[in-house]
Scaffold this motif. Structure first.
Motif, PDB file in Angstrom:
ATOM      1  N   ALA A  40      49.842   7.363  46.609  1.00  0.00           N
ATOM      2  CA  ALA A  40      50.752   7.306  45.459  1.00  0.00           C
ATOM      3  C   ALA A  40      50.400   8.406  44.452  1.00  0.00           C
ATOM      4  CB  ALA A  40      50.663   5.936  44.800  1.00  0.00           C
ATOM      5  N   ARG A  41      49.116   8.599  44.233  1.00  0.00           N
ATOM      6  CA  ARG A  41      48.713   9.627  43.263  1.00  0.00           C
ATOM      7  C   ARG A  41      49.102  11.009  43.755  1.00  0.00           C
ATOM      8  NH1 ARG A  41      42.837   7.484  41.500  1.00  0.00           N
ATOM      9  NH2 ARG A  41      43.581   5.990  39.962  1.00  0.00           N
ATOM     10  N   LEU A  42      48.927  11.197  45.046  1.00  0.00           N
ATOM     11  CA  LEU A  42      49.280  12.489  45.625  1.00  0.00           C
ATOM     12  C   LEU A  42      50.784  12.730  45.456  1.00  0.00           C
ATOM     13  CD1 LEU A  42      48.241  14.906  47.213  1.00  0.00           C
ATOM     14  CD2 LEU A  42      48.587  13.630  49.316  1.00  0.00           C
ATOM     15  N   ARG A  43      51.557  11.669  45.728  1.00  0.00           N
ATOM     16  CA  ARG A  43      53.005  11.791  45.586  1.00  0.00           C
ATOM     17  C   ARG A  43      53.371  12.146  44.149  1.00  0.00           C
ATOM     18  NH1 ARG A  43      53.908   7.315  48.608  1.00  0.00           N
ATOM     19  NH2 ARG A  43      53.926   6.067  46.693  1.00  0.00           N
ATOM     20  N   ASP A  44      52.747  11.450  43.196  1.00  0.00           N
ATOM     21  CA  ASP A  44      53.048  11.714  41.775  1.00  0.00           C
ATOM     22  C   ASP A  44      52.732  13.161  41.418  1.00  0.00           C
ATOM     23  OD1 ASP A  44      53.785   9.163  41.570  1.00  0.00           O
ATOM     24  OD2 ASP A  44      51.997   8.461  40.474  1.00  0.00           O
ATOM     25  N   VAL A  45      51.570  13.606  41.869  1.00  0.00           N
ATOM     26  CA  VAL A  45      51.156  14.969  41.518  1.00  0.00           C
ATOM     27  C   VAL A  45      52.134  15.974  42.124  1.00  0.00           C
ATOM     28  CG1 VAL A  45      49.394  16.715  41.916  1.00  0.00           C
ATOM     29  CG2 VAL A  45      48.727  14.430  41.268  1.00  0.00           C
ATOM     30  N   ARG A  46      52.493  15.726  43.383  1.00  0.00           N
ATOM     31  CA  ARG A  46      53.416  16.670  44.047  1.00  0.00           C
ATOM     32  C   ARG A  46      54.795  16.628  43.416  1.00  0.00           C
ATOM     33  NH1 ARG A  46      51.748  15.402  50.027  1.00  0.00           N
ATOM     34  NH2 ARG A  46      50.025  16.841  50.315  1.00  0.00           N
ATOM     35  N   ARG A  47      55.195  15.417  42.998  1.00  0.00           N
ATOM     36  CA  ARG A  47      56.527  15.263  42.429  1.00  0.00           C
ATOM     37  C   ARG A  47      56.664  16.029  41.126  1.00  0.00           C
ATOM     38  NH1 ARG A  47      57.432   9.431  41.872  1.00  0.00           N
ATOM     39  NH2 ARG A  47      57.551   9.205  44.109  1.00  0.00           N
ATOM     40  N   SER A  48      55.553  16.278  40.465  1.00  0.00           N
ATOM     41  CA  SER A  48      55.650  16.923  39.150  1.00  0.00           C
ATOM     42  C   SER A  48      56.190  18.352  39.254  1.00  0.00           C
ATOM     43  CB  SER A  48      54.304  16.888  38.434  1.00  0.00           C
ATOM     44  OG  SER A  48      53.371  17.607  39.186  1.00  0.00           O
ATOM     45  N   GLY A  49      56.446  18.858  40.476  1.00  0.00           N
ATOM     46  CA  GLY A  49      57.206  20.097  40.669  1.00  0.00           C
ATOM     47  C   GLY A  49      56.470  21.358  40.290  1.00  0.00           C
ATOM     48  N   PRO A  50      57.090  22.514  40.548  1.00  0.00           N
ATOM     49  CA  PRO A  50      56.380  23.779  40.371  1.00  0.00           C
ATOM     50  C   PRO A  50      56.444  24.326  38.945  1.00  0.00           C
ATOM     51  CG  PRO A  50      58.524  24.156  41.384  1.00  0.00           C
ATOM     52  CD  PRO A  50      58.433  22.685  41.096  1.00  0.00           C
ATOM     53  N   SER A  51      56.928  23.506  37.959  1.00  0.00           N
ATOM     54  CA  SER A  51      57.084  24.063  36.611  1.00  0.00           C
ATOM     55  C   SER A  51      55.771  24.007  35.838  1.00  0.00           C
ATOM     56  CB  SER A  51      58.147  23.253  35.875  1.00  0.00           C
ATOM     57  OG  SER A  51      57.695  21.921  35.843  1.00  0.00           O
ATOM     58  N   GLY A  52      55.842  24.392  34.587  1.00  0.00           N
ATOM     59  CA  GLY A  52      54.675  24.299  33.719  1.00  0.00           C
ATOM     60  C   GLY A  52      53.914  25.607  33.659  1.00  0.00           C
ATOM     61  N   TYR A  67      43.156  14.610  45.911  1.00  0.00           N
ATOM     62  CA  TYR A  67      43.697  13.391  46.520  1.00  0.00           C
ATOM     63  C   TYR A  67      43.899  13.567  48.025  1.00  0.00           C
ATOM     64  CZ  TYR A  67      44.278  11.863  41.717  1.00  0.00           C
ATOM     65  OH  TYR A  67      44.031  11.522  40.413  1.00  0.00           O
ATOM     66  N   GLU A  68      44.249  14.784  48.431  1.00  0.00           N
ATOM     67  CA  GLU A  68      44.376  15.023  49.880  1.00  0.00           C
ATOM     68  C   GLU A  68      43.033  14.805  50.559  1.00  0.00           C
ATOM     69  OE1 GLU A  68      45.810  19.006  50.080  1.00  0.00           O
ATOM     70  OE2 GLU A  68      47.873  18.395  49.628  1.00  0.00           O
ATOM     71  N   ASP A  69      41.979  15.354  49.963  1.00  0.00           N
ATOM     72  CA  ASP A  69      40.634  15.198  50.550  1.00  0.00           C
ATOM     73  C   ASP A  69      40.248  13.726  50.620  1.00  0.00           C
ATOM     74  OD1 ASP A  69      40.536  17.867  50.679  1.00  0.00           O
ATOM     75  OD2 ASP A  69      39.004  18.156  49.132  1.00  0.00           O
ATOM     76  N   ARG A  70      40.532  13.027  49.521  1.00  0.00           N
ATOM     77  CA  ARG A  70      40.152  11.617  49.453  1.00  0.00           C
ATOM     78  C   ARG A  70      40.901  10.830  50.535  1.00  0.00           C
ATOM     79  NH1 ARG A  70      36.576   7.768  48.669  1.00  0.00           N
ATOM     80  NH2 ARG A  70      37.359   5.934  47.577  1.00  0.00           N
ATOM     81  N   LEU A  71      42.194  11.149  50.669  1.00  0.00           N
ATOM     82  CA  LEU A  71      43.007  10.456  51.664  1.00  0.00           C
ATOM     83  C   LEU A  71      42.483  10.749  53.072  1.00  0.00           C
ATOM     84  CD1 LEU A  71      45.420   8.612  51.692  1.00  0.00           C
ATOM     85  CD2 LEU A  71      46.917  10.613  51.809  1.00  0.00           C
ATOM     86  N   ALA A  72      42.171  12.012  53.330  1.00  0.00           N
ATOM     87  CA  ALA A  72      41.670  12.385  54.662  1.00  0.00           C
ATOM     88  C   ALA A  72      40.381  11.618  54.939  1.00  0.00           C
ATOM     89  CB  ALA A  72      41.415  13.884  54.723  1.00  0.00           C
ATOM     90  N   GLN A  73      39.548  11.489  53.923  1.00  0.00           N
ATOM     91  CA  GLN A  73      38.279  10.768  54.099  1.00  0.00           C
ATOM     92  C   GLN A  73      38.542   9.293  54.407  1.00  0.00           C
ATOM     93  OE1 GLN A  73      36.066   9.845  50.624  1.00  0.00           O
ATOM     94  NE2 GLN A  73      34.096  10.385  51.557  1.00  0.00           N
ATOM     95  N   LEU A  74      39.502   8.700  53.691  1.00  0.00           N
ATOM     96  CA  LEU A  74      39.800   7.281  53.917  1.00  0.00           C
ATOM     97  C   LEU A  74      40.458   7.061  55.282  1.00  0.00           C
ATOM     98  CD1 LEU A  74      41.115   6.378  50.338  1.00  0.00           C
ATOM     99  CD2 LEU A  74      38.918   5.715  51.346  1.00  0.00           C
TER     100      LEU A  74
END
Ligand SMILES: Nc1ncnc2c1ncn2[C@@H]1O[C@H](COP(=O)(O)OP(=O)(O)OP(=O)(O)O)[C@@H](O)[C@H]1O
Length: 744
Positions: A40-52, A67-74
């Motif tokens: 979910a956190r990864l999705r949120d971070v990715r959803r925040s889009g390329p702006s900023g 979060y990708e690393d953490r997910l891969a570990q889990l």
């Protein structure tokens, strides 16, 4: 004691198994929860889009990687998440598994196998129970508990004569007897006490692990890498861990183990691929390998470099704008001396040399025209001199800019270059090093190329400037990461330094391992060397450049050495290359080879006077050794191999068979066995391999058919005979080597 009904997932399971099932279910539920949260956190971070702002983007990318690393570990710990339980003298209990888990209130649910609190699971004995009353092994299939196996650690159960006590014997026997898949698996659930001591040995210094075949040297080295990354993450995550193995096949064989232990950041390579941009593909002859591996060759490389710095035979006369000038031998000699005194590598010191000669020529020019030149005028003259053809040619001949590849290849293809660089070699020895231009590199060349790269250097003015800028940027990144962490909940996962690393690499591009692998001058926090007996002194010299602290784990067996440049004695090798103070540990139990095979291999090795370590085999397999006289040529061989495949390769795809032989036989054997009409058929494509014995180093198979053992060098025979986990078939038409069959 083992409680087991041989079934899983049924209500008929014994109460102890069911009790454990409830705990295991809770642990998997917690794992699923954490996975869902990371997703979910990864999705949120990715959803925040390329702006900023760029700062925002880099912060977002850094968190995405986190979060990708953490997910891969889990995801990686699904199989056998939990495998042990300790019942403690204080009345509590502790579950041991692949990773640590805790509940929302931070109460520990599962202890990471690498944590100090898990050590007793591997080490506690009746004599030294370490506060443990009972050790329980949980055997699981998928998420189901299949059986539990208990050991009661009380003083009454000590057997004075039991020196080879194996912990969790049922789980261990099951692991040892399992069909091979062509990939090594981790041993985290059944690590034995002597192995655990090595795995948890301190990070500092060089640790050498000697052990006969199948004693778990590779397994221990890999688990030690995972342990060190856990226990010293701050240091090692930034500096990296390097693993050196004997071949690409071997690296493919072990490449699942570290990810299954939740670690992906280790750089794995062979000696032949250690130097970025060079790949050794040819095999070196024995004489050449020995000569190139000797430390004396370091001096030859140094001489070859100095030979590219030479005073011309005569003064060189030239004209600039009608002004006669002389490049004097004496001037060149002094300029060479000056440049050498800087102690810079050849290609960098060249700038000093060139500047010095040009200055002298500019002075001659000024003297001739009879005026004191203004600085601007002098600069123009210097530039004109620099681009003057005769000056360029003379300076190049006197101080030749050169790559490591060219320098080393010239030694092999130009006899006068080798004679000049290696006067200690006889004409015969030099002839053994001779090679055609453009011939591929060998493993023995790579340490020499590395030595040359060290002495030649690259022009790194640009990279030094970059390094200064990077240091400034990093300071800013760490400060910023501290602020970011103070307003997020990621602090438990990552330090400010680690987060800053991710900012600096753009959040996701290059990991430490990738940066390290691409950089010749990278120094690692720890280096692990497997099949270390094969390395030459020059190869050690190259590795130590990558690990000046000498924090190393070195595993091998001096009875298995096949390289002419390798060693049969650790102390003979390491007195040349390591600082004093390296420590030696031994492994003594063979977990791979059935005892009848191990004994035959050992007898043959002793008869050939190899320095064999005494090893006890943990396994008895009836009828594991077969000796077959070859009377009916290729058809008989096909039948034998078909039979081995039928016996050992199972419907579920497990079970591997290898045909091993001397290199000269391998092509023909492949033809015979893969003949479309009457070749050997296998249920899965890669269940049968034909290999020359040296390529089988470090690997294992359920069954091995060894063809004409008499054609192998004793150490190769020792390696070949100790590859199988179930059965060895020795096929021979010639006499068998001494010792293979017991004397009556
Ligand atoms: N504690 C253990 N529990 C279960 N299996 C083990 C254990 N230790 C070693 N093994 C298994 O024994 C086999 C041999 O281990 P490994 O390849 O590490 O030995 P090695 O000493 O490197 O052998 P070699 O020198 O012959 O290449 C592997 O299948 C490994 O998984």
């Amino acid at each position: 004691m083992t409680v087991d009904d041989g079934r899983s997932g049924t209500a008929a399971r014994p109460p102890e198994v069911l009790k454990e099932q409830a705990v295991v279910d809770d642990l998997y539920a917690r794992l699923d929860e954490l996975r869902a949260r990371a997703r979910a956190r990864l999705r949120d971070v990715r959803r925040s889009g390329p702006s900023g702002s760029p700062q925002n983007r880099s912060e977002r990318d850094a968190f995405a990687t986190l979060y990708e690393d953490r997910l891969a570990q889990l995801e990686a710990v699904e199989d056998r998440l939990v495998f042990g339980r300790l019942d403690l003298a204080d009345g509590g209990d502790r579950y041991v598994g692949r990773i640590g888990l805790s509940d929302e209130a931070h109460n520990s649910l599962l202890t990471d196998w690498r944590a100090p609190a898990a050590q007793a699971f591997y080490r506690a004995t009746s004599a030294q129970p370490d506060g443990v009353l009972r050790r329980r092994h949980l055997v699981t299939r998928g998420r189901d508990v299949v059986s539990v196996e208990d050991e009661i650690l009380d003083l009454d159960s000590i057997d004075e004569h039991d020196t080879t006590h194996l912990s969790g014997e049922g789980a261990l026997v099951a692991a040892m007897a399992a069909g091979r898949t062509g990939r090594m698996s981790d041993i985290v659930a059944t690590i034995q006490a002597e192995q655990d001591r090595i795995i948890r040995s301190p990070l500092e210094g060089a640790l050498v692990v000697q052990g006969g075949p199948g004693t778990g040297k590779t397994a221990v080295a890999l688990h030690r890498a995972a342990y060190l990354l856990y226990a010293h993450r701050r240091v090692l995550e930034r500096s990296g861990v390097l693993l050196v193995g004997p071949s690409e096949d071997f690296l493919g064989y072990i490449d699942q183990v570290l990810p299954s232990l939740g670690e992906t950041g280790v750089v794995s390579t062979t000696i032949g691929s250690l130097l970025p941009g060079v790949r050794a593909t040819a095999v070196e002859g024995d004489i050449a390998a020995r000569l190139k591996g000797d430390l004396g060759f370091a001096r030859s490389i140094a001489r070859a470099v100095r030979a590219r710095q030479r005073v011309p035979r005569e003064d060189v006369r030239l004209e600039l704008d009608g002004v006669p000038l002389v490049i004097r031998r004496g001037d060149v000699e002094q300029a060479i001396d000056r440049a050498r005194r800087t102690r810079k590598p050849h290609n960098l010191a060249r700038a000093v040399f060139v500047k010095d000669v040009l200055k002298r020529l500019a002075t001659q020019y000024a003297e001739h025209v009879g005026t004191d030149m203004e600085p601007e005028e002098r600069a123009i003259v210097l530039e004109d001199l620099r681009s003057h053809r005769d000056v360029r040619v003379t300076l190049n001949l006197a101080w030749f800019p050169i790559t490591p590849q060219r320098l080393v290849e010239d030694l092999w293809v130009k006899p006068h270059r080798l004679a000049e660089a290696a006067p200690h070699l006889s004409a015969e020895q030099r002839a053994a090093l001779r090679r055609e231009p453009g011939a591929p590199w060998t493993d023995a060349d790579v340490p020499l190329l590395d030595e040359a790269a060290e002495l030649l250097g690259e022009d790194d003015e640009a990279s030094r400037a970059q390094a200064r800028a990077d240091a400034e940027q990093r300071k800013r990144d760490v400060e910023y990461a501290q602020q970011v962490l103070s307003r997020s909940d990621a602090g438990a996962l990552v330090s400010a330094e680690m987060l800053a690393d991710r900012f600096s690499s753009g959040g996701s591009t290059l990991t430490t391992a990738e940066r390290a692998a691409a950089d010749r001058s990278w120094t690692y926090g720890h280096v692990i060397v497997d099949e270390a007996q094969e390395l030459s002194p020059m190869a050690w010299r190259m590795l130590l450049r990558r690990c000046p602290t000498q924090s190393m784990t070195i595993v091998g067996d001096v009875a298995q050495t096949s390289s002419s440049a390798g060693t049969r004695s650790w102390s003979a090798m390491f007195s040349q290359v390591l600082r004093p103070g390296w420590r030696l540990e031994e492994l003594t139990v063979n977990y791979r080879t059935p005892s009848a095979i191990a004994e035959a291999a050992q007898r043959a090795a002793v008869a050939a006077r190899l320095p064999v370590s005494q090893v006890t085999s943990a396994r008895e397999v009836p009828e594991s050794l077969h000796v077959v006289a070859l009377v009916d040529g290729e058809q008989q061989l096909r039948d034998l191999v078909s039979d081995a495949v039928a016996r050992h390769v199972r419907a579920d795809g497990t079970g591997r068979v290898a045909v091993l032989a001397a290199p000269g036989r391998v092509d023909r054997l492949r033809e015979v066995l893969s003949d479309p009409a009457d070749g050997v058929r296998t249920p899965v494509p890669d269940a049968l391999v034909v290999l020359d014995v040296r390529s089988s180093k470090g690997l294992e198979f359920d069954a091995v058919v060894l063809v004409e053992p008499d054609e192998l060098a004793p150490s190769d025979l020792y390696v070949a005979m100790t590859r199988p986990t179930q059965q060895l078939v020795l096929v021979h038409s010639r006499d068998l080597p001494e010792g293979v069959v017991p004397q009556l």
